[in-house]
Design a protein around this motif. Sequence first.
Motif, PDB file in Angstrom:
ATOM      1  N   GLN A 593       0.847  -1.190   0.000  1.00 19.79           N
ATOM      2  CA  GLN A 593       0.000   0.000   0.000  1.00 19.79           C
ATOM      3  C   GLN A 593       0.883   1.241   0.000  1.00 19.79           C
ATOM      4  N   ASN A 599       6.360  10.083  -2.503  1.00 20.95           N
ATOM      5  CA  ASN A 599       6.502   9.329  -3.742  1.00 20.95           C
ATOM      6  C   ASN A 599       6.913  10.271  -4.875  1.00 20.95           C
ATOM      7  N   PRO A 711       1.138   4.560 -15.961  1.00 21.10           N
ATOM      8  CA  PRO A 711       0.877   3.554 -14.929  1.00 21.10           C
ATOM      9  C   PRO A 711       2.169   3.204 -14.185  1.00 21.10           C
ATOM     10  N   TRP A 713       3.936   0.718 -11.127  1.00 22.81           N
ATOM     11  CA  TRP A 713       3.746  -0.568 -10.438  1.00 22.81           C
ATOM     12  C   TRP A 713       5.081  -1.036  -9.894  1.00 22.81           C
ATOM     13  N   GLU A 724      -1.038   2.056 -10.270  1.00 23.32           N
ATOM     14  CA  GLU A 724      -1.559   3.393  -9.995  1.00 23.32           C
ATOM     15  C   GLU A 724      -1.184   4.309 -11.159  1.00 23.32           C
ATOM     16  N   ASP A 725      -2.168   4.989 -11.734  1.00 19.21           N
ATOM     17  CA  ASP A 725      -1.915   5.927 -12.824  1.00 19.21           C
ATOM     18  C   ASP A 725      -1.472   7.269 -12.246  1.00 19.21           C
ATOM     19  N   VAL A 726      -0.344   7.768 -12.747  1.00 17.05           N
ATOM     20  CA  VAL A 726       0.239   9.015 -12.255  1.00 17.05           C
ATOM     21  C   VAL A 726       0.296  10.005 -13.411  1.00 17.05           C
TER      22      VAL A 726
END
Length: 744
Positions: A593, A599, A711, A713, A724-726
């Motif tokens: 998580q 990040n 994306p 990962w 997760e799309d950034v």
Amino acid sequence: IAPPDRLHVARLDVSNAVLSIGPGAAIGMSDYTPGSMHFWPGAGFRFCGAPGDAVVVSNFLGLNPWPGLNLHAQSTGLITWTRITRALGHSLSNAALAISNSVIETLQDGFTVSDGSALDAYRTDFSGFVNRGMEFTGQSRSVLRQCSFHGNNVPYINTVSADGSSLVDARYCWWNSPDGPYPYGAYTNERVTSNVLVFPWLLAAPGVQTNEPFIAITSHAAEPVVTADPQILLWGVCTDDARVARVVFRNIGSTVSGAASLLTPSNWAAQVWLFPGTNQIGLSAYDDKGNGSVAGIMVICTGGGSYMGAAQPPVFAPIPQRVVARFRPLQFDVIAAAPEPAVLTYWAEGLPQGAMFNPVARRFTWTPLAAGIFTNIRFFATDGMLVGSVGAAVIVSNITSGALPPITILTETLPTAYRYEPYYFALAVENAAGPVTWSFAGPTPPEGLEASRAGIIAGVSTYSGDASSTFTVTARDARGAASGATKTLVLDTSRGAPPGSLRVATMELPVTVSGTAVSVALAATNGAQPYAWLDGSGILAGHGLTVSNDGMLAGAAHADVEVPWTALVGDASNVSSFASLVLPVVTPGRQLQLVPMGNLLKLRVAHLTAKSLLKLRLRFATPAGFTIAGDMVATGRAGLTLVDGKMEKTAIPGRKLLYLRKEGSTVNKVLVTQRAKDVQAIFLLKNVGLAHAFEPYGVRNATEEITAALPVWARIGDFSMLVEDVAVPMKSKLGKTSVGTVKW
């Protein structure tokens, strides 16, 4: 014991006797006690089922794996039409085992073959190996044919491995991808060690294709063939219910592949380069529907081979445009030279119907029967590692006698040049006397394309936009200025894909949680609709998934593993395409998580040089049971670009894991740090070429400012995050580089 009854066995020992089990038998080995089968010296066993009535050996209660088969010294076994599942591990020690038409699956600690053992298998399915694959040691040997390897725990285990004293011949097997196993295919494919013979491998899972062509080598009756020559001339037969469209040859020692000469509709010939030592050579025959089959031969070269380490590919002498009247024979030789001494191997592609190319004499021969313009002829030469090529154009005229009228340019339009697609076009004339010389005036062709005096426009367009180039061409023959012609032509460029080139548009599959329903719509482009989708690997059902005819991937995966999968699509015009994808599956307790804040994604895409940079920093809440161990593999991804730990590593258990590789100015680094409150992972690529990798996400032009949805990962050991799309805002820098940084 008749079905549906099952024989419950706590432990089985056989010595100086033979155990025979017939069709339909079901044996449940104890889950709790040492429920293993031991075959001691002088023992043998026969598990002989029948089609549709297999022998089944499994754990009795289905809770814990049973220990497995153990063949000790001087014991033998035969397994046919049998399914053996849910065991810890199987072993052979100075023993012999033959398997056919069976399934060996769900094996926790693998299959060890040691101490001079022999294991042969035919049409057997090996899947679900977890901690270890098939390992051959101590002068053991194995021949595996028409076997399928899929759904094993790659990239964390080698599916098949052998030490230096053992010989494993696993040719003509299916490795869950038409590209073959790693290190020949993708990193996520089934894996073998480099000393396992695997080439040629099957192009599809056994039984998937219908009416595939047949190909065989008839020039040599036995293998290995031993020669001191740097090349070998092979020939054979190839047949199909319709037509064999092409035959391709390759020596697995390099990535180069060439086209064999089709002497007749059912006979082929090819000259193949050799390297010193053992050479695995494969021939692949394809029909018009995309079906393929393979043949192979092993050749031992006792000489120096063909490759001398040249830094540049071979260079051909230009081939002038040829003009010939129909029914008149045409013949010419091609010649290439290597920058350093090397023995070159030749082949040709795009030959007109009835034309022949002799790869030994390097001679093109043809007697055309009909008038026309033939511009797709191309000749190739290689030293085994680098390839050079040259095009040729032939004009077949109806004129058979008399004086020629003035030269005329026949080309009216030029085909569109698509970005990153090979481009080759030969300008055409008629009524030419002798060789034709071309000149060009006006703007030069787009980036990546060149125009030659032979009237050929060729290359790979790197132009980043949609535009047109208008220029004037002039053609003159041996009569000089007295017989010349001029024409204005337009060359369009496009950054899209060529029409009619069916492609799988789905680039990645989402990470799913095991036991949770997933539904993903697969996409294809540039084909004739409607599309029809298939499970190209034949493994989805074993993982709780299905793919519908209209491309809906659905189900609930039940394994904590990255599932390599081949998506196969066909369109209404019988054109097919495939994509090698990976479906990552994680159990809820193994999910990473992301922690808010801290990040980072930093991206620099150099469009003209290999000076790009990718940095990905991720922070995760420490999941229960997570601790850094020395055997962990960490992988991060942004878009389609992977940063992984396939190199030397340093580990401090419970604290830090470091992968670092430097080659010149290129840096590949992975750093995982376990701290008191979180786990931080840094993935870095520096001074590499990434322009093509991020183009699908809109990062195409250094002068454009866009927001790219990338994306992200990561997987650390057997813990994985969901994709997760950034959103990354990309800006221009000096008109040559796109840069973007985002923190979240």
